[in-house]
Design a protein around this motif. Structure first.
Motif, PDB file in Angstrom:
ATOM      1  N   PRO A 524     -27.793 -50.170 -18.648  1.00 28.97           N
ATOM      2  CA  PRO A 524     -27.557 -49.085 -17.735  1.00 28.97           C
ATOM      3  C   PRO A 524     -27.005 -47.805 -18.214  1.00 28.97           C
ATOM      4  O   PRO A 524     -26.231 -47.872 -19.041  1.00 28.97           O
ATOM      5  CB  PRO A 524     -26.826 -49.691 -16.654  1.00 28.97           C
ATOM      6  CG  PRO A 524     -26.170 -50.692 -17.118  1.00 28.97           C
ATOM      7  CD  PRO A 524     -27.246 -51.295 -18.190  1.00 28.97           C
ATOM      8  N   ALA A 525     -27.125 -46.728 -17.706  1.00 30.48           N
ATOM      9  CA  ALA A 525     -26.525 -45.687 -18.199  1.00 30.48           C
ATOM     10  C   ALA A 525     -25.137 -45.678 -17.876  1.00 30.48           C
ATOM     11  O   ALA A 525     -24.581 -45.905 -16.856  1.00 30.48           O
ATOM     12  CB  ALA A 525     -26.927 -44.217 -17.384  1.00 30.48           C
ATOM     13  N   THR A 526     -24.007 -45.273 -18.809  1.00 30.52           N
ATOM     14  CA  THR A 526     -22.725 -45.494 -18.905  1.00 30.52           C
ATOM     15  C   THR A 526     -21.765 -44.060 -18.612  1.00 30.52           C
ATOM     16  O   THR A 526     -20.693 -44.097 -18.440  1.00 30.52           O
ATOM     17  CB  THR A 526     -22.136 -46.148 -19.990  1.00 30.52           C
ATOM     18  OG1 THR A 526     -22.484 -45.399 -21.172  1.00 30.52           O
ATOM     19  CG2 THR A 526     -22.661 -47.455 -20.373  1.00 30.52           C
ATOM     20  N   ASN A 527     -22.577 -43.082 -18.711  1.00 33.52           N
ATOM     21  CA  ASN A 527     -21.924 -41.894 -18.513  1.00 33.52           C
ATOM     22  C   ASN A 527     -22.991 -40.652 -18.173  1.00 33.52           C
ATOM     23  O   ASN A 527     -24.249 -40.834 -18.205  1.00 33.52           O
ATOM     24  CB  ASN A 527     -21.264 -41.351 -20.027  1.00 33.52           C
ATOM     25  CG  ASN A 527     -22.404 -41.205 -21.033  1.00 33.52           C
ATOM     26  OD1 ASN A 527     -23.409 -40.547 -20.933  1.00 33.52           O
ATOM     27  ND2 ASN A 527     -21.921 -41.503 -22.402  1.00 33.52           N
ATOM     28  N   GLU A 528     -22.571 -39.405 -17.953  1.00 32.10           N
ATOM     29  CA  GLU A 528     -23.282 -38.418 -17.461  1.00 32.10           C
ATOM     30  C   GLU A 528     -24.681 -37.982 -18.267  1.00 32.10           C
ATOM     31  O   GLU A 528     -25.889 -37.749 -17.748  1.00 32.10           O
ATOM     32  CB  GLU A 528     -22.625 -37.190 -17.033  1.00 32.10           C
ATOM     33  CG  GLU A 528     -21.741 -37.340 -15.903  1.00 32.10           C
ATOM     34  CD  GLU A 528     -22.440 -37.749 -14.599  1.00 32.10           C
ATOM     35  OE1 GLU A 528     -23.571 -37.332 -14.287  1.00 32.10           O
ATOM     36  OE2 GLU A 528     -21.982 -38.950 -13.776  1.00 32.10           O
ATOM     37  N   ILE A 533     -30.494 -38.170 -19.423  1.00 31.41           N
ATOM     38  CA  ILE A 533     -31.649 -38.685 -20.055  1.00 31.41           C
ATOM     39  C   ILE A 533     -32.618 -39.648 -19.222  1.00 31.41           C
ATOM     40  O   ILE A 533     -33.663 -39.659 -19.541  1.00 31.41           O
ATOM     41  CB  ILE A 533     -31.267 -39.321 -21.451  1.00 31.41           C
ATOM     42  CG1 ILE A 533     -30.355 -38.350 -22.410  1.00 31.41           C
ATOM     43  CG2 ILE A 533     -32.195 -39.831 -22.140  1.00 31.41           C
ATOM     44  CD1 ILE A 533     -29.588 -38.884 -23.757  1.00 31.41           C
ATOM     45  N   GLU A 534     -32.015 -40.548 -18.607  1.00 28.30           N
ATOM     46  CA  GLU A 534     -32.597 -41.509 -17.857  1.00 28.30           C
ATOM     47  C   GLU A 534     -33.474 -40.724 -16.883  1.00 28.30           C
ATOM     48  O   GLU A 534     -34.723 -40.974 -16.569  1.00 28.30           O
ATOM     49  CB  GLU A 534     -31.782 -42.359 -17.365  1.00 28.30           C
ATOM     50  CG  GLU A 534     -31.171 -43.220 -18.031  1.00 28.30           C
ATOM     51  CD  GLU A 534     -31.800 -44.460 -18.711  1.00 28.30           C
ATOM     52  OE1 GLU A 534     -33.174 -44.255 -18.605  1.00 28.30           O
ATOM     53  OE2 GLU A 534     -31.408 -45.121 -19.533  1.00 28.30           O
ATOM     54  N   LYS A 535     -32.776 -39.667 -16.291  1.00 32.56           N
ATOM     55  CA  LYS A 535     -33.542 -38.935 -15.345  1.00 32.56           C
ATOM     56  C   LYS A 535     -34.731 -38.068 -16.015  1.00 32.56           C
ATOM     57  O   LYS A 535     -35.948 -37.797 -15.539  1.00 32.56           O
ATOM     58  CB  LYS A 535     -32.743 -37.901 -14.676  1.00 32.56           C
ATOM     59  CG  LYS A 535     -33.230 -36.963 -13.489  1.00 32.56           C
ATOM     60  CD  LYS A 535     -32.206 -36.208 -12.714  1.00 32.56           C
ATOM     61  CE  LYS A 535     -32.826 -35.263 -11.739  1.00 32.56           C
ATOM     62  NZ  LYS A 535     -31.817 -34.436 -11.098  1.00 32.56           N
TER      63      LYS A 535
END
Length: 908
Positions: A524-528, A533-535
């Protein structure tokens, strides 16, 4: 581009490590992002791709990866529900790691309706394997093969035109005389003053064999050709596989045809599969059903008893509408009972979908009488039923409306046997016209062709834009029914045919296993930064889903592909502009979708990637003829470009679907590529820009990028599937000889010995570099090769390439003697830098990779692109538009994003 060498490669790598170790970085970077738990205890967790269990009995096959060294064989595996209730299954190995341990296994089972939502694959546990109630029995006879699944019996002749002699359920024959039909004509449409000639061809078996058999699953494979009994004409070789599962009421058929006709003389006006369906019920107890894509069901009886002037009785009407046997005629209203002969029996029905947005159902009493329009709708799934209250046959063509024009014909349902024809190409539609779309426009020389390429991006050459050898694979299912299915039951069957259930693993488990080069992370994403990037990754997939729907990228020869480039002036994709139209796997669209599925587990992405694999592996590749087994570069027509190359037919694009599903047809496609280098003798990839063919007949000129990367993927896949030493020797030989080149990968091209795979050492010391070399799977297959084989000189050569490509002119001058000049796809190549940083455990290279990615060179900037909605009358139909988006850039951005997150640690 040619540059002199001034430093040895081994010294280059050592000096690079020393240099990068002294560069400042913002903060330490971990080599990998933390992942979620991969599995529970000793079991591999499995769940349904759609998130829910099938609502009807189902035979399933799926694939599971294993970490290197963890599993020696599959004989002690146990398949069970999440509650540890054993379920009968069979297991086999589809690939092994270099140490001989299992890399991928395949599994087959028959599951009952809604049996469980989650399962587990256990190894070396105390749970005993479940014993099935019987097993599939396959019997070879001199003239036929018989299969008994415990509930159904199939008979497959070994010769003749009939492929399926019978389908029985132990009580009666439900279908018989299954064979292929093909309609031919000499012009695409009638021409005034010219005769329209036509012909009918039927399947002729060349070989019928048992391809796979186990206690739960059997696969029967037929190959042959369509032949006319009247003229002897032979067209379109076919392969038809039949999938039989224990105690399962359905038969799955995977149908492949190869186009070997003359597109200027042979026009195919119908391709279908025909069965005879015995009809034993009274006319008013015979039923026809068709399903729409929204779950609706068209339901009628051959002889209707509702709506009459005289009421036969409520119980009679209610039973007929429900598809159940009516009370005996003696219990009818006597007036109706005595007048049954005056109620017309409609024996012929047609469901026709000739566009992606409209279908028609019509019926008639029989030949020689007029058709009656029965129903209209937007999209049908091509699923239906023909039979009676005592049983019959449900049927369906997968991706029916998506693969238009398609059709289902039922004829003679009022007689002793109905004829069911499942048309993969509708005879009601215009005939198949595969002629090239222009006359060449005077492009007779390479200079003129390169001029045309400069204007429309189309690489044209006379006689190259032919469909000779392209293929198409379709899927059909037949379901044995012991009674007319209720509407909701048929809708459930339709859902299974169109979106068949399959078990998959958790994304974190795919990551833990290290398959496909460890080139993705499921963490899972760990920072903004990572959330951004995921978005953006999500946006691109969702955007292309909408583009497929809004621009109707559908059709028999088109479904599965996407377009290459957008035309903001016309507010549409450049479907008619040379090389800007269909994408044909350009810059690894297939890899983008498959890696994204592995890290996300998204059902919709799996289906997008599956459709693309089916299309790009079949339609975009020549399977027979002069250009086999090469693929065609992007064009208005999938087969239109004169750049026939291995980079399009590459196995790297097919492996995902094969290992996740154990699909035999895709296995065929991968095996076709093993000796693909032979075709490069006939078609030199760079012939228009100076590449010279090898003069030795036992050698061929091969580039180290798109050509060798594709060959290596084919050899490596065959080796891990079969342990074929010939493939391993080719791999080792080619890897060692690339590593021994004066410039390693920067040498660019050399002559390769066809049998051994060994490259001649070039006699020059120049550098050749192309931005396309690593854009078609080379980076991904090199990661797997380095993991599998200890070839130091190859590893050094690849790391040199990865580090140097984006290093900058000053750095390149210092370490290579001269700068590489203006290169392209810098953002896409950030994943090479990331890999080098991960492999060398070098935090500076990892940070450099992120810097290159964010810079967006020849790619896309960070942030979800601006999107507008364009509506009529400015355009024909409402659509979403993001003009800055192009498929090349999206594929490379997405691969770079996923691999930087996998190889370069947390995004910073």
């Amino acid at each position: 581009m040619f540059i002199r060498n001034t430093i040895s490669r081994r010294k280059f790598v050592k000096s690079t490590l020393a240099l990068t170790a002294t560069l400042p970085i913002a903060a330490p970077l971990p080599s990998l992002r933390p992942s979620r738990p991969a599995h529970t205890g000793e079991g591999v967790s499995l769940h349904w791709l759609r998130g829910e269990a099938p609502t009807v009995p189902r035979g399933i096959t799926w694939g599971v990866p294993w970490p290197k060294g963890e599993l020696d064989n599959v004989d002690k595996l146990t398949f069970a529900t999440a509650e540890n209730k054993p379920v009968p299954a069979q297991h086999w190995v589809t690939a092994r790691w270099s140490d001989g341990s299992v890399k991928w296994s395949a599994h087959a089972a028959s599951v009952s309706a809604s049996e469980a939502s989650r399962y587990v694959l256990l190894r070396a546990s105390g749970t005993s394997s479940a014993q099935a109630d019987g097993q599939i029995v396959v019997t070879q006879h001199d003239e036929e093969i018989s299969v008994d699944t415990g509930g159904l019996q199939y008979v497959f002749p070994k010769a003749g035109n009939v492929l399926v002699k019978s389908i029985s359920n132990g009580k009666r024959v439900l279908a018989a005389d299954g064979h292929l039909v093909l309609q031919w004509q000499n012009t695409p449409e009638p021409i005034n003053g010219e005769p329209l000639e036509s012909d009918s061809l039927e399947s002729e078996i060349h070989e019928m064999l048992v391809e796979h058999v186990g206690p739960m699953r059997a696969v029967i494979k037929a190959t042959g050709i369509h032949r006319s009994q009247a003229t002897g004409r032979e067209l379109l070789p076919f392969t038809l596989r039949f999938y039989c599962y224990l105690h399962t009421p359905s038969l799955r058929l995977v149908h492949t045809l190869v186009y070997d006709a003359d597109e200027y003389k042979d026009f195919i006006s119908g391709i279908g599969l025909r069965f005879a369906v015995p009809m034993v019920d009274e006319l008013h107890n015979r039923h026809v059903r068709f399903c729409s894509a929204d779950g609706g069901v068209f339901a009628e009886a051959v002889r209707g008893l509702t709506g009459l002037r005289r009421d036969p009785g409520r119980a009679v009407r209610k039973a007929q509408v429900a598809g159940q046997a009516t009370p005996p005629v003696a219990e009818f209203n006597p007036v109706v009972a005595n007048g049954l002969q005056y109620i017309p029996a409609f024996g012929d029905y047609t469901l026709c979908q000739n566009t992606p947005d409209g279908f028609e159902i019509r019926k008639r009493t029989g030949a020689g009488h007029g058709w009656i329009a029965s129903a209209y709708g937007d999209r049908s799934v091509g699923v239906g039923y023909i039979g009676g209250a005592s049983g019959g046959l449900a049927f369906g063509i997968r991706n029916f409306w998506q693969s238009f024009p398609a059709q289902v014909d039922i004829r003679h349902a009022h007689t002793e046997a109905a004829a069911l024809t499942l048309w993969l190409w509708s005879p009601s539609a215009p005939a198949m016209d595969l002629r090239f779309y222009h006359d060449g426009m005077g492009q007779d020389t390479y200079a003129e062709q390169l001029g045309g390429l400069d204007i429309t991006y189309e690489d044209y050459e006379p006689e190259f834009g032919t469909p000779q050898g392209i293929a198409r694979t379709s899927e059909v299912e037949l379901w044995a029914m012991e009674q007319t299915p209720r509407n909701n039951e048929l809708a459930d069957i339709a859902e299974q045919i169109q979106d068949p259930s399959i078990l998959v693993c958790e994304p974190a488990y795919y990551e833990r296993c290290g398959v496909f080069g460890k080139a993705f992370s499921a963490a899972p994403a760990t920072n903004e930064r990572e959330k951004m990037i995921e978005k953006q990754l999500d946006f691109y997939v969702d955007y292309y889903k909408r583009q497929i729907a809004q621009h109707r990228w559908y059709g028999f020869w088109n479904y599965g592909d996407v377009m290459h480039t957008y035309d903001g002036d016309r507010h549409m994709w450049r479907y008619d502009v040379g090389g800007y139209a269909w994408d044909n796997s350009e810059l690894s669209t297939d890899l983008w979708l498959w890696y994204y599925f592995l890290r996300s587990g998204r059902h919709d992405v799996f289906r997008m990637a599956e459709a693309m694999t089916r299309h790009t592996g079949e339609v975009d590749v020549h399977h027979i003829g002069r250009f086999a087994p090469l693929g065609s570069r992007h064009n208005v027509l999938h087969w239109g470009c004169s750049a026939k190359q291995l980079r399009i037919s590459t196995v790297i694009n097919r492996r995902f679907f094969y290992y996740l599903t154990a699909d035999e047809r895709v296995g065929d496609l991968m095996r076709e590529q093993i000796d693909g280098a032979e075709a490069l003798k006939r078609v030199v990839p760079g012939r228009k820009v100076g590449q010279v063919a090898a003069t030795d007949e036992n050698k061929v000129s091969v580039s180290f990028g798109t050509d060798w990367g594709s060959l290596a993927a084919a050899w490596f896949t065959e080796w891990e599937r079969t342990a074929d030493e010939r493939m391993k020797n080719r791999l080792i030989g080619s890897m060692e000889s690339i590593g021994r080149q004066p410039r390693g990968f920067f040498t660019g091209t050399a002559d390769m010995q066809l049998e051994s795979g060994v490259f001649d050492r070039v006699k020059h010391n120049a550098i050749s570099v192309s931005h396309l070399s690593a854009a078609f799977g080379l980076a991904e297959i090199c990661a797997e090769l380095i993991d599998a084989f200890d070839v130091p000189e190859f590893t050094e050569a690849w790391l040199q390439y990865c580090i140097a490509y984006n290093a900058g002119s000053e750095w390149q001058e210092q370490h290579l003697g001269r700068a590489l000049g203006k290169l392209n796809l810098e953002q896409g190549h950030s994943r090479l830098t990331a890999y080098a940083g991960w492999f060398l455990k070098n935090r500076t290279l990892q940070q450099r990779a992120w810097d290159e990615f964010y810079a967006g060179g020849s790619g896309l900037k960070m942030g979800v692109p601006e999107m507008a909605t364009i509506a009529p009358p400015e355009v024909l139909s409402k659509r979403d538009e993001a003009p800055a988006v192009s498929t090349n850039a999206v594929a490379q951005w997405s691969l770079a994003a996923m691999q930087c997150m996998a190889y370069a640690g947390e995004a910073r």
